[in-house]
Design a protein around this motif. Structure first.
Motif, PDB file in Angstrom:
ATOM      1  N   ASN A  78       0.831  -1.206   0.000  1.00 56.11           N
ATOM      2  CA  ASN A  78       0.000   0.000   0.000  1.00 56.11           C
ATOM      3  C   ASN A  78       0.867   1.259   0.000  1.00 56.11           C
ATOM      4  O   ASN A  78       0.597   2.221  -0.728  1.00 56.11           O
ATOM      5  CB  ASN A  78      -0.924   0.000   1.219  1.00 56.11           C
ATOM      6  CG  ASN A  78      -1.846   1.200   1.243  1.00 56.11           C
ATOM      7  OD1 ASN A  78      -2.635   1.399   0.331  1.00 56.11           O
ATOM      8  ND2 ASN A  78      -1.741   2.012   2.282  1.00 56.11           N
ATOM      9  N   TYR A 198      -4.467  -1.306  -0.890  1.00 58.61           N
ATOM     10  CA  TYR A 198      -3.951  -2.634  -1.233  1.00 58.61           C
ATOM     11  C   TYR A 198      -4.898  -3.657  -0.625  1.00 58.61           C
ATOM     12  O   TYR A 198      -4.944  -3.835   0.594  1.00 58.61           O
ATOM     13  CB  TYR A 198      -2.538  -2.832  -0.708  1.00 58.61           C
ATOM     14  CG  TYR A 198      -2.002  -4.237  -0.905  1.00 58.61           C
ATOM     15  CD1 TYR A 198      -2.108  -4.873  -2.143  1.00 58.61           C
ATOM     16  CD2 TYR A 198      -1.407  -4.934   0.139  1.00 58.61           C
ATOM     17  CE1 TYR A 198      -1.637  -6.154  -2.334  1.00 58.61           C
ATOM     18  CE2 TYR A 198      -0.913  -6.221  -0.040  1.00 58.61           C
ATOM     19  CZ  TYR A 198      -1.037  -6.826  -1.279  1.00 58.61           C
ATOM     20  OH  TYR A 198      -0.563  -8.101  -1.461  1.00 58.61           O
ATOM     21  N   SER A 239      -7.225  -2.831  -6.370  1.00 54.77           N
ATOM     22  CA  SER A 239      -6.135  -2.176  -5.639  1.00 54.77           C
ATOM     23  C   SER A 239      -5.506  -1.109  -6.516  1.00 54.77           C
ATOM     24  O   SER A 239      -5.625  -1.150  -7.746  1.00 54.77           O
ATOM     25  CB  SER A 239      -5.062  -3.203  -5.244  1.00 54.77           C
ATOM     26  OG  SER A 239      -5.573  -4.178  -4.369  1.00 54.77           O
ATOM     27  N   CYS A 349     -11.865   0.043  -6.143  1.00 58.18           N
ATOM     28  CA  CYS A 349     -10.583   0.186  -5.455  1.00 58.18           C
ATOM     29  C   CYS A 349     -10.725   0.823  -4.074  1.00 58.18           C
ATOM     30  O   CYS A 349      -9.746   1.367  -3.523  1.00 58.18           O
ATOM     31  CB  CYS A 349      -9.597   0.968  -6.325  1.00 58.18           C
ATOM     32  SG  CYS A 349      -9.115   0.075  -7.825  1.00 58.18           S
TER      33      CYS A 349
END
Length: 433
Positions: A78, A198, A239, A349
């Motif tokens: 992330n 993420y 993501s 996302c």
């Protein structure tokens, strides 16, 4: 005096393209970034597809985003997404990374949902095995929710507001709005804003257990994300990250910056989890109020909106969202603006949705097109009760786009909406004071 705020740089890490050029090509051509994930089949998830960028964490080192010393021990994907998107946006705006002095005029507001749970698994496992001494000294900076903003502001020496926001699916648009307000109200000259997400196996599994994910297209991953479709069966987690450089107009002009678009205004609110709103559903009154106040803050008329970049997740909420837009704008049928959902290509996302979709919104302004709603070969027939099907293009539409409304609605009944426009240096139609 309110200051005009413009967008001078963009960076994006998306399931269907890394970098603005690749992303632009993908959204113009309706390229899906949804893939089958074999691990999810092994884990017996009902949904076995996801939007995952072709991202390599080591690129941060090999492509000179950060030093080898900083990269050593970095395990947070992330953080990697957010750092690359932010630094790409910074460079795209014509700025250099390195500075000996603190950049007091520039801040960073970057959002995300949770710290990397895969990285945290390592912490939990080590501690449970009585191996805490093997964790090393880099664990906390990657576990804290403000990891992305800390890495970004440290790399660039940013000395103004440095804030990590988190508002579920409304995070990205909210981060951009907060940066806009900091500049508009005179607290900063430049803000680096955006969000990242993420979705690792633990986050994915949590959503899978809610039975809100697409389950019927595991063998056809590119068709799995189907906003506004009759066969939509839930959202597909994605993501990625995206970032914008926002600047005071005078500051941008003084340094000769290129200008992509202008942020006219926006709003964020909550429906209070009342009147149909809940932890997982939006109160329609809150959504409508958010849109209406965004339009008022931007000093435009609802009829000025050329394009709506919807939240539209491929769930039962899609129809309610369309109704909310109709009521908020006072437009329906053939008089409704064109509308699209980027989630048809990249999935949802989550915290990164608003920032990635904002980059897409701005690219449509700059290049004069409307990206397609893919996988809408069987539109929900109830849509025609409210708007014309012609308002939902399924192939790329060449069209002059002056104003885009971009909205996201998140768990916790939180709403956020932005109004972007084509930059006009001679705009005297609205009072900016």
């Amino acid at each position: 005096m309110s200051r005009r705020v413009v967008v001078t740089g963009m960076g994006v890490i998306s399931p269907n393209g890394i970098g603005v050029s690749a992303f632009l090509n993908a959204i113009q051509n309706g390229v899906s970034g949804i893939k089958f994930i074999p691990l999810y089949e092994e884990l017996k998830f009902s949904c076995q597809v996801a939007g995952k960028p072709d991202f390599v964490l080591e690129d941060l080192k090999t492509k000179n985003y950060i030093s080898e010393v900083t990269f050593h021990g970095l395990k947070g994907t992330n953080i990697g997404y957010g750092l690359m998107a932010a630094l790409d946006a910074w460079a795209d705006a014509g700025n250099t990374y390195d500075t000996e002095e603190t950049r007091w005029e520039t801040g960073c507001i970057f959002g995300n949902s949770v710290s990397d749970t895969e990285a945290m698994k390592n912490v939990i496992t080590r501690v449970d095995n009585k191996e805490v001494k093997k964790l090393g000294s880099r664990v906390v900076e990657q576990a804290m929710n403000s990891g992305v903003t800390s890495y970004v502001s440290g790399r660039l020496g940013l000395g103004n507001k440095v804030i990590t926001n988190s508002a579920a699916c409304a995070t990205g648009t909210q981060a951009i709005l907060m940066g806009y307000e900091a500049i508009k109200d005179g607290y900063a000259k430049r803000m680096l804003v955006g969000s990242s997400e993420y979705v690792d196996t633990y986050v994915f599994g949590s959503f899978d257990s809610m039975r809100v994910l697409s389950r019927k297209f595991n063998d056809q991953p590119e068709k799995a994300s189907r906003p506004m479709s009759l066969t939509a069966g839930g959202f597909v987690p994605g993501s990625g990250a995206a970032a914008l450089v926002l600047e005071d107009l005078e500051f941008a002009l003084a340094r000769g910056a290129k200008i992509y678009a202008e942020v006219l205004g926006g709003n964020t609110n909550s429906g209070g989890q009342r009147a149909g709103g809940s932890m997982t559903a939006a109160n329609p009154k809150g959504v409508i109020r958010c849109i209406e106040e965004s339009i008022a803050n931007a000093k435009i008329n609802p009829n000025d909106i050329d394009l709506i970049s919807g939240h539209l997740t491929a769930t039962n909420a899609d129809m309610q969202e369309i109704q909310n837009w109709c009521q908020a704008l006072g437009r329906s049928g053939a008089g409704f603006p064109v509308m699209n959902s980027l989630k048809s290509m990249i999935g949802h996302c989550l915290s990164a949705a608003g920032s990635i979709e904002s980059v897409a919104s701005i690219l449509q302004i700059v290049h004069g097109f409307v990206h397609p709603n893919i996988n809408m070969d069987d539109p929900n027939p109830q849509i025609s009760d409210y708007i014309s099907m012609n308002c939902l293009p399924t192939t790329m539409l060449k069209k002059d786009i002056n104003i885009v409304a971009k909205a996201n609605f998140g768990f916790g009944d939180v709403n956020s909406c932005l109004i972007f426009s084509k930059f006009n240096p001679n705009d005297t139609t609205r009072n900016f004071n």
